[in-house]
Write a protein that holds these residues in place. Structure first.
Motif, PDB file in Angstrom:
ATOM      1  N   GLU A   1      35.435  29.281  43.084  1.00 46.55           N
ATOM      2  CA  GLU A   1      34.858  28.158  42.326  1.00 46.55           C
ATOM      3  C   GLU A   1      35.746  27.726  41.167  1.00 46.55           C
ATOM      4  O   GLU A   1      35.962  26.538  40.956  1.00 46.55           O
ATOM      5  CB  GLU A   1      33.488  28.553  41.745  1.00 46.55           C
ATOM      6  N   CYS A   2      36.233  28.700  40.399  1.00 46.46           N
ATOM      7  CA  CYS A   2      36.909  28.334  39.143  1.00 46.46           C
ATOM      8  C   CYS A   2      38.282  28.972  38.958  1.00 46.46           C
ATOM      9  O   CYS A   2      38.962  28.693  37.972  1.00 46.46           O
ATOM     10  CB  CYS A   2      36.004  28.690  37.958  1.00 46.46           C
TER      11      CYS A   2
ATOM     12  N   CYS B   1      32.731  36.870  39.421  1.00 49.05           N
ATOM     13  CA  CYS B   1      33.796  36.172  38.685  1.00 49.05           C
ATOM     14  C   CYS B   1      33.672  36.482  37.197  1.00 49.05           C
ATOM     15  O   CYS B   1      32.606  36.338  36.612  1.00 49.05           O
ATOM     16  CB  CYS B   1      33.728  34.674  38.918  1.00 49.05           C
TER      17      CYS B   1
ATOM     18  N   CYS C   1      38.463  33.691  41.944  1.00 49.75           N
ATOM     19  CA  CYS C   1      37.198  33.013  42.261  1.00 49.75           C
ATOM     20  C   CYS C   1      37.431  31.708  43.029  1.00 49.75           C
ATOM     21  O   CYS C   1      38.304  30.912  42.659  1.00 49.75           O
ATOM     22  CB  CYS C   1      36.484  32.722  40.937  1.00 49.75           C
TER      23      CYS C   1
ATOM     24  N   GLY D   1      38.861  32.068  38.309  1.00 46.53           N
ATOM     25  CA  GLY D   1      38.812  33.250  37.438  1.00 46.53           C
ATOM     26  C   GLY D   1      39.063  34.531  38.232  1.00 46.53           C
ATOM     27  O   GLY D   1      39.039  34.524  39.462  1.00 46.53           O
TER      28      GLY D   1
ATOM     29  N   VAL E   1      29.895  33.760  39.190  1.00 43.53           N
ATOM     30  CA  VAL E   1      29.440  33.564  40.562  1.00 43.53           C
ATOM     31  C   VAL E   1      29.712  34.846  41.356  1.00 43.53           C
ATOM     32  O   VAL E   1      30.652  35.587  41.064  1.00 43.53           O
ATOM     33  CB  VAL E   1      30.161  32.333  41.199  1.00 43.53           C
TER      34      VAL E   1
ATOM     35  N   CYS F   1      32.991  32.612  35.581  1.00 44.51           N
ATOM     36  CA  CYS F   1      31.801  31.785  35.830  1.00 44.51           C
ATOM     37  C   CYS F   1      30.633  32.610  36.395  1.00 44.51           C
ATOM     38  O   CYS F   1      29.569  32.066  36.668  1.00 44.51           O
ATOM     39  CB  CYS F   1      32.127  30.618  36.757  1.00 44.51           C
TER      40      CYS F   1
END
Ligand SMILES: [Zn+2]
Length: 251
Positions: free
Chosen positions: A157-158, A130, A155, A160, A135, A133
């Motif tokens: 998670e975020c 990402c 991503c 991105g 990841v 972040c």
């Protein structure tokens, strides 16, 4: 015929008498698995592709261009299997005849073959990272989303943008594999270079470091390298063919 067998025997003798052999691989070891050599004159994909697509600046500006190319190239990578040269290196590591593999390749085929100690100087196309972040995610999952129409893939998670975790032009080499590769090269007593022209900086520094620390060198490549003159053996045969020959005489 006999030349090939003689070289395979000499290769094995050097391995058996070494205590810190290290292998360095480039694109040439994977061409027999169907992975194109991006830098080969004539067939090199980078001659057809705008290099900015795989530069950090170009990616940041428009990541969709990279993934458009990926839709074409991903199936080739996804179906690629390790060849006998990858399998030979996994077997040599298994028998503790080599300490590990340093590779410029981003295809993951050494790991698929069973090699455990693999240092990927240019990262890996098996993972996506990402941009926001950092990841790591599986590229297979990211590409599923691209195939389903999400370009660029985002991503989990975020949200991105995901970038392949391979080194693009304009990016530094990842530090950890580079440091480990330096360490292995410094302590090597046999440095085996396979499928690399050994011209591209900074990877060409590694055989130089090994030789200056007293290592012998073996070169398997279809074109001349700057280290041929210092090599114990230079093999111009197909890497797969030579690997078969070595495998057939393993004790
Ligand atoms: Zn993220």
């Amino acid at each position: 015929m006999s030349d090939l067998n003689d070289k395979a025997k000499l290769f094995l003798d050097l391995l058996l008498s070494s205590s810190n052999a290290v292998v360095f691989t480039g694109a040439g070891i994977s061409t027999e698995s169907g992975i194109p050599d991006y830098r080969s004159p004539g067939t090199g994909l980078w001659e057809k592709m705008d290099q900015s697509v795989v530069s950090l600046d170009g990616f940041v500006e428009d990541p969709t261009r990279y993934y458009d190319y990926s839709l074409e190239l991903y199936p080739i990578r996804k179906s690629a299997k390790p060849n006998i040269a990858h399998h030979m290196l996994a077997e040599l590591e298994n028998r503790d005849l080599i300490k590990g593999v340093i590779t410029q390749n981003v295809d993951g085929l050494h790991q698929d073959a069973g090699s455990g100690e693999v240092h990927e100087l240019h990262g890996s196309l098996r993972q996506a990272v990402c941009m926001d972040c950092s990841v790591l995610q599986l590229m297979d999952e990211a590409m599923e989303r691209v195939i389903a129409g999400q370009n660029p893939p985002l991503c989990n998670e975020c949200g991105g943008v995901l970038k392949p975790n391979a080194v693009f032009f304009g990016e530094a080499l990842p530090q950890v594999p580079w440091e480990r590769s330096l360490g292995l090269s410094r302590s090597a007593d046999l440095f085996i270079a396979i499928g690399s022209s050994l011209l591209v900086s900074p990877a060409n520094a590694l055989p130089d470091i090994a030789i200056r620390n007293g290592s012998k060198i073996i070169v398997l490549n279809d074109t001349p390298t700057p280290f041929d003159g210092e090599a114990e053996i230079v093999v111009r045969e197909k890497i797969g063919k030579f690997s078969s020959s070595v495998m057939s005489i393993l004790p």
